[in-house]
Design a protein around this motif. Sequence first.
Motif, PDB file in Angstrom:
ATOM      1  N   VAL A 143       0.673  -0.596   0.081  1.00  0.00           N
ATOM      2  CA  VAL A 143       0.181  -0.317  -0.107  1.00  0.00           C
ATOM      3  C   VAL A 143       0.602   1.079  -0.056  1.00  0.00           C
ATOM      4  CG1 VAL A 143      -1.788   1.156   0.943  1.00  0.00           C
ATOM      5  CG2 VAL A 143      -2.200  -1.228   1.467  1.00  0.00           C
ATOM      6  N   VAL A 144       0.664   1.836  -0.997  1.00  0.00           N
ATOM      7  CA  VAL A 144       1.380   3.609  -1.063  1.00  0.00           C
ATOM      8  C   VAL A 144       0.429   4.332  -0.683  1.00  0.00           C
ATOM      9  CG1 VAL A 144       2.725   4.878  -2.245  1.00  0.00           C
ATOM     10  CG2 VAL A 144       2.644   2.094  -2.865  1.00  0.00           C
ATOM     11  N   SER A 145       0.855   5.539   0.300  1.00  0.00           N
ATOM     12  CA  SER A 145       0.285   6.914   0.154  1.00  0.00           C
ATOM     13  C   SER A 145       0.599   8.017  -0.120  1.00  0.00           C
ATOM     14  CB  SER A 145      -0.039   7.111   1.885  1.00  0.00           C
ATOM     15  OG  SER A 145      -1.465   7.502   2.659  1.00  0.00           O
ATOM     16  N   ASN A 146      -0.329   8.683  -0.532  1.00  0.00           N
ATOM     17  CA  ASN A 146       0.102  10.488  -0.748  1.00  0.00           C
ATOM     18  C   ASN A 146      -0.928  10.816  -0.643  1.00  0.00           C
ATOM     19  OD1 ASN A 146      -0.329  11.823  -4.017  1.00  0.00           O
ATOM     20  ND2 ASN A 146       1.435  12.076  -2.631  1.00  0.00           N
ATOM     21  N   ALA A 147      -1.115  10.884   0.736  1.00  0.00           N
ATOM     22  CA  ALA A 147      -1.712  11.701   1.892  1.00  0.00           C
ATOM     23  C   ALA A 147      -0.603  12.409   2.436  1.00  0.00           C
ATOM     24  CB  ALA A 147      -3.240  11.056   2.305  1.00  0.00           C
ATOM     25  N   THR A 148      -0.761  13.220   3.062  1.00  0.00           N
ATOM     26  CA  THR A 148      -0.100  13.490   4.175  1.00  0.00           C
ATOM     27  C   THR A 148       0.682  12.529   5.245  1.00  0.00           C
ATOM     28  OG1 THR A 148      -0.920  14.354   6.070  1.00  0.00           O
ATOM     29  CG2 THR A 148      -0.550  15.934   4.133  1.00  0.00           C
ATOM     30  N   ARG A 149       1.816  12.406   5.841  1.00  0.00           N
ATOM     31  CA  ARG A 149       1.507  11.910   7.222  1.00  0.00           C
ATOM     32  C   ARG A 149       0.301  11.576   8.132  1.00  0.00           C
ATOM     33  NH1 ARG A 149       6.931   9.715   5.117  1.00  0.00           N
ATOM     34  NH2 ARG A 149       6.594   8.082   6.565  1.00  0.00           N
ATOM     35  N   TRP A 150       0.387  13.293   8.256  1.00  0.00           N
ATOM     36  CA  TRP A 150      -0.588  12.955   9.239  1.00  0.00           C
ATOM     37  C   TRP A 150      -1.552  12.786   9.310  1.00  0.00           C
ATOM     38  CZ3 TRP A 150       2.466  17.232   7.800  1.00  0.00           C
ATOM     39  CH2 TRP A 150       3.609  17.650   8.461  1.00  0.00           C
ATOM     40  N   ASP A 151      -2.593  12.601   7.674  1.00  0.00           N
ATOM     41  CA  ASP A 151      -3.574  12.064   7.182  1.00  0.00           C
ATOM     42  C   ASP A 151      -3.181  10.379   7.119  1.00  0.00           C
ATOM     43  OD1 ASP A 151      -5.193  14.428   6.474  1.00  0.00           O
ATOM     44  OD2 ASP A 151      -3.776  14.707   5.448  1.00  0.00           O
ATOM     45  N   PHE A 200       9.578  11.698  13.473  1.00  0.00           N
ATOM     46  CA  PHE A 200       9.083  12.714  12.155  1.00  0.00           C
ATOM     47  C   PHE A 200       8.337  13.727  12.486  1.00  0.00           C
ATOM     48  CE2 PHE A 200       6.098  14.770   9.469  1.00  0.00           C
ATOM     49  CZ  PHE A 200       5.901  14.306   8.602  1.00  0.00           C
ATOM     50  N   ARG A 201       7.053  13.491  13.769  1.00  0.00           N
ATOM     51  CA  ARG A 201       6.859  14.800  14.722  1.00  0.00           C
ATOM     52  C   ARG A 201       7.497  15.658  15.142  1.00  0.00           C
ATOM     53  NH1 ARG A 201       0.253  12.211  14.913  1.00  0.00           N
ATOM     54  NH2 ARG A 201       0.267  11.266  12.787  1.00  0.00           N
ATOM     55  N   ASN A 202       8.069  15.061  15.626  1.00  0.00           N
ATOM     56  CA  ASN A 202       8.414  16.110  16.903  1.00  0.00           C
ATOM     57  C   ASN A 202       9.901  16.869  15.990  1.00  0.00           C
ATOM     58  OD1 ASN A 202       8.623  15.404  19.102  1.00  0.00           O
ATOM     59  ND2 ASN A 202       9.863  13.618  19.091  1.00  0.00           N
ATOM     60  N   ARG A 203      10.324  16.407  14.670  1.00  0.00           N
ATOM     61  CA  ARG A 203      11.093  17.141  14.035  1.00  0.00           C
ATOM     62  C   ARG A 203      10.171  18.200  12.589  1.00  0.00           C
ATOM     63  NH1 ARG A 203      14.958  12.070  12.149  1.00  0.00           N
ATOM     64  NH2 ARG A 203      16.136  12.323  13.652  1.00  0.00           N
ATOM     65  N   TYR A 204       9.440  17.871  12.601  1.00  0.00           N
ATOM     66  CA  TYR A 204       8.084  18.729  11.089  1.00  0.00           C
ATOM     67  C   TYR A 204       7.057  18.862  11.313  1.00  0.00           C
ATOM     68  CZ  TYR A 204      12.542  17.504   8.183  1.00  0.00           C
ATOM     69  OH  TYR A 204      13.839  17.180   7.353  1.00  0.00           O
ATOM     70  N   LYS A 205       6.903  19.750  11.299  1.00  0.00           N
ATOM     71  CA  LYS A 205       5.167  20.907  11.617  1.00  0.00           C
ATOM     72  C   LYS A 205       5.345  20.900  10.580  1.00  0.00           C
ATOM     73  CE  LYS A 205       7.255  25.021  12.357  1.00  0.00           C
ATOM     74  NZ  LYS A 205       7.675  25.971  13.325  1.00  0.00           N
ATOM     75  N   LYS A 206       3.899  21.021  10.329  1.00  0.00           N
ATOM     76  CA  LYS A 206       2.414  21.663   9.207  1.00  0.00           C
ATOM     77  C   LYS A 206       3.126  22.605   9.234  1.00  0.00           C
ATOM     78  CE  LYS A 206      -0.759  18.646  10.944  1.00  0.00           C
ATOM     79  NZ  LYS A 206      -2.164  18.359  11.479  1.00  0.00           N
ATOM     80  N   PRO A 253      -7.439  28.135   3.634  1.00  0.00           N
ATOM     81  CA  PRO A 253      -6.921  27.289   3.946  1.00  0.00           C
ATOM     82  C   PRO A 253      -8.404  25.910   4.300  1.00  0.00           C
ATOM     83  CG  PRO A 253      -5.750  28.251   5.070  1.00  0.00           C
ATOM     84  CD  PRO A 253      -7.277  28.930   4.513  1.00  0.00           C
ATOM     85  N   ARG A 254      -9.521  26.530   4.110  1.00  0.00           N
ATOM     86  CA  ARG A 254     -10.471  25.140   4.929  1.00  0.00           C
ATOM     87  C   ARG A 254     -11.029  24.609   3.309  1.00  0.00           C
ATOM     88  NH1 ARG A 254     -15.210  27.739   8.729  1.00  0.00           N
ATOM     89  NH2 ARG A 254     -16.648  27.112   7.246  1.00  0.00           N
ATOM     90  N   THR A 255     -11.196  25.761   2.191  1.00  0.00           N
ATOM     91  CA  THR A 255     -10.804  25.363   0.843  1.00  0.00           C
ATOM     92  C   THR A 255      -9.831  24.544   0.945  1.00  0.00           C
ATOM     93  OG1 THR A 255     -11.412  26.851   0.343  1.00  0.00           O
ATOM     94  CG2 THR A 255     -11.062  26.004  -1.680  1.00  0.00           C
ATOM     95  N   ARG A 263      -5.654  17.424   2.610  1.00  0.00           N
ATOM     96  CA  ARG A 263      -4.775  17.462   3.191  1.00  0.00           C
ATOM     97  C   ARG A 263      -4.804  18.358   5.248  1.00  0.00           C
ATOM     98  NH1 ARG A 263       0.253  17.444  -0.249  1.00  0.00           N
ATOM     99  NH2 ARG A 263       1.020  18.679   1.446  1.00  0.00           N
ATOM    100  N   SER A 264      -3.994  17.422   5.522  1.00  0.00           N
ATOM    101  CA  SER A 264      -4.086  17.879   6.850  1.00  0.00           C
ATOM    102  C   SER A 264      -4.410  19.173   7.160  1.00  0.00           C
ATOM    103  CB  SER A 264      -3.151  17.138   7.684  1.00  0.00           C
ATOM    104  OG  SER A 264      -3.614  17.698   9.555  1.00  0.00           O
ATOM    105  N   ASP A 265      -5.116  19.943   7.554  1.00  0.00           N
ATOM    106  CA  ASP A 265      -5.262  21.415   7.990  1.00  0.00           C
ATOM    107  C   ASP A 265      -4.880  22.681   6.691  1.00  0.00           C
ATOM    108  OD1 ASP A 265      -5.708  21.264  10.597  1.00  0.00           O
ATOM    109  OD2 ASP A 265      -3.807  21.580  10.743  1.00  0.00           O
ATOM    110  N   GLY A 266      -4.572  21.659   5.742  1.00  0.00           N
ATOM    111  CA  GLY A 266      -4.872  22.480   4.264  1.00  0.00           C
ATOM    112  C   GLY A 266      -2.928  22.513   3.800  1.00  0.00           C
TER     113      GLY A 266
END
Length: 599
Positions: free
Chosen positions: A361-369, A387-393, A506-508, A515-518
């Motif tokens: 399975v390959v996900s092209n959605a963001t890592r958060w999603d 990853f979440r420590n090192r990167y934010k949205k 961003p809601r759009t 995408r998580s939080d756009g």
Amino acid sequence: MSTACLVAPGLAAGGRAAPLPATHGSQRCAPGAPRLRQAAAVRQRRRAASGATVAAAAPEAPARSGGAPTDIEYDAVIIGSGMGGLSTAAQMAAKGAKVVVLEKYIIPGGSAAHFERQGFKFDVGSSMMFGFGDQGTTNLMTRCLASVGKRLETVPDPTQIHYHLPPGPKHPQGWQVKVWRDYERFIADLTEKFPHEREGIRKLYDEFWKVFNALNTLELKSLEEPRYLLEQFGQHPLACLTLASFVATNTGDCARKWIKDPELLRFIDLECFLWSTVNADLTPLINAGMVFCDRHYGGINYPIGGVGGIPEAMADGITELGSYVEYKANVKEIVLEGSGEEQRAVGVRLADGRVFRGKTVVSNATRWDTFEGMIGEDKLPESEKLFRNRYKKAPSFLSIHIGIKADVLPPGSECHQIIVEDWEKMEESYGTLFVSIPSLLDPSLCPEGTHTFHAFTPDWIDNWSGKERVDYERKKEEVADAIVARLERVFPGLKAGTILREVGTPRTHRRFLNRSDGSYGPIPSRRPLGMLSMPFNRTAVPGLYCVGDSTFPGQGVNAVVFSGFGCAHRVLCDLGKQPTLPGVDQAYNAMLNAVRDRA
Ligand SMILES: NC(=O)c1ccc[n+]([C@@H]2O[C@H](COP(=O)([O-])OP(=O)(O)OC[C@H]3O[C@@H](n4cnc5c(N)ncnc54)[C@H](O)[C@@H]3O)[C@@H](O)[C@H]2O)c1
Ligand SMILES: CC(C)=CCC/C(C)=C/C=C/C(C)=C/C=C/C(C)=C/C=C/C=C(C)/C=C/C=C(C)/C=C/C=C(\C)CCC=C(C)C
């Protein structure tokens, strides 16, 4: 109305636009043809293209949707038809694998799609296209399309960007510079603004060429696969050693080595910010090398008929090779089987209850999603916590798509422009204004005597949360009015010359791009160790891979296409469809993970 809710895709077919000569040493490019001649040529080529036989994009994008069987086991089930997902699918299908791409929306492309209103065709997001050159190995768009038998006609842009910059000690009235396709012309113009930095400018930009020239000799595949790496080291030792020497370097370090003027260093920050949404200190040098040189080498090229023609052509090519692209396919869950360490991804379940099974399975959605939404927060692997420590949205964007009267544009206007009024506000919400006017390159995008004008600026979802419909709509118009008023400085008469306008928030982006939080993509929370900090395609869940801007090298259409090349290669090796070195593979990846855990 939102930015991306209805789409009537339609685009040109035809042969490739004549490339500009390249020569920097041997690799610099001459400026493009004057605008009017170019526009006339585009119209002429479009007319000719209607009878052309060249394999190209077909207009009916979603036509083949709906037929993907659920009673077979695919080599890969791919979640999302952004350019990351499609390029993985294309590379795999081209090697004989059977894949299905499941897209929640009604057309392919994600951020790289387009939509139409009253005869104006707008790009949803991406509009500055790298990777369409026809030499070297970094022309990833050209090569990805070719792998599924497609080729798009494109128009060369004579500039990548026209910067409008704020006042500073050396330029009390503000200043402007254009990044010409012709490298020497750009360097000369920048040097004219900072003559005391003549040598530093040359040395810095030459450093980027070292990276690019090395990249442009290698076959670009998975950096998680040791057989490929060993082959490349064997065939191109110098290029590999050059890249290895830069893997842990960020652009800011390199810039400060050669440049001292603080105003020029701010400009280098902006050169990075415009595509990485962070300053030079947080931008890996390898990515900068790619962006700062390909714009002069392959150049920026606009696909005739709109950016959405790229994913449409890819989707067609994938289905023509016997794989599937399924729209309105909302993946709700990644199906895991087994227990503990043995648990692996074996397929996905859609909102409508259908289950698609796959060897991978390959996900092209963001890592958060992917991990929050489709696996579950309670099952978050340690590597994802890291990853979440090192990167934010990154922030999302406020987007204003406008159909304008042609006479609004000052003579000689460029397709892509950036306006910064105050260096201190460059990275803030609404601080930097981005403008894209692709109808300057492709007049077929809108009625005669008009242009498509897309202005956007970083914005956060929190600015738009919890608003009732009426307040939300009112705020959209107020914020857009304020931005249009600021744009009037460069485009006098913009408001009066507006024919139609549509504002997306961003809601759009969250709603239509899923995408998580756009968010535009991940950005480092602290200084990264160059390219080593960003995850590649494998995940801690066996059988599950990620692709797209949540993986190395991050945001950007050509960047996610590279991640697709890498992902497809890694998956094909894991499926036994491409050669690898099993024993070495395990040891190499264990070592790579250990280095990256500390990065
Ligand atoms: N060059 C430019 O001017 C520019 C401008 C804006 C954006 N971009 C970049 O374009 C790049 C494209 O990135 P990408 O391919 O990683 O992602 P993407 O967001 O473009 O595509 C992801 C796709 O996955 C789909 N999806 C998400 N969740 C799903 C689910 N549960 N079920 C089914 N489908 C689902 C989305 O609908 C979308 O089509 C981004 O990096 C972006 O930063 C470039
Ligand atoms: C082992 C290891 C790890 C190592 C060893 C050594 C080696 C061999 C290495 C190698 C490496 C490699 C191959 C790498 C690669 C890389 C790449 C390809 C990269 C790429 C990148 C790209 C990018 C980043 C891009 C980006 C872009 C973008 C983002 C864009 C955007 C744009 C925009 C937004 C603009 C807009 C504007 C206006 C409108 C004005």
